[in-house]
Design an enzyme around this catalytic site. Sequence first.
Site: not given
Length: 317
Positions: A38, A106
């Site tokens: 992330h 994402e």
Amino acid sequence: MTRFGYFLSCEEHDPKELVRQAKLAERAGFEGLWISDHYHPWLDAQGQSPFVWSVIGAIAEATSLPITTAVTCPLVRIHPAIIAQAAATSAVLTDGRFRLGVGTGEALNEHIIESRWPPASERLEMLEEAVELMRELWSGKLVTHRGLHYDVDNARLYTLPDSPPPVYVSGFGEKSVELAGRIGDGYICTGPAAELVEQFHKAGGEGKPTQGGLKVCYATDEAEARKTVHRLWPTQGIKGEASQLLPLPRHFEQLAEMVTEEQATASTPCGPDPEKHIQSIKEYVDAGFDEVYISQIGPEQDAFFDFYAREVLPRVR
């Protein structure tokens, strides 16, 4: 026989703590590691997002466990030629114990480089081209690539493992699972969905490894564990495509205000009852996953590893 691993959360923990947890996982009897990739956490309350490739290098020296990224997006934030180099180096450091888990990503992590977030169909095209390009680079040859989405000019990887790292593809919908079966060396999913495992096999994945992952929250008090999940991972109760489309943690926080504790914990075993943890893990085993990875939510990491070593792992094996 199903293998059981630990899922390291880069959203919740700093790099030194992740390395410490990796060592604890090996001592507790876990047989592999997942690690998330992330740039932002889902919520500010989670509080972390270390650079996964640095952490993998440290873990490679600290443990002897296989490591899989769950998952890296080699589409926008980092060019697939650079991911190919990072994965090759990780495979060398781990003596071939590294597996590159990939997915379509994402906006939360990828928009920082490119504000345009491609639709899902385009991202699947990009992922297929990215995997093809990375495998070409892992051949050690000089590569020039002019593709629909990526260009590479006279690139060659010099530091390579004896064998290219396997590419495991994440998929949750029909098209992504079909792509995983067609181009992947393995499959990754975060739900106990037997129908997706079957679809992966039918799409060309027969005989290839399947990995599933879940979150749990061990604590001596079940009510406190449920509160911890609701505080740190209410996003588990958010349905639909929001997780792929929203760009900032505050947007997830806004949606999470509508998620009840019951919704946040619906799929997460909480508390000290080993039967609840065992039952959730067995759902993945029964769905046909070859490897199951478990992530402990919250700060009770040492107690979790002790609990799983004593009460859970011996009974699910």
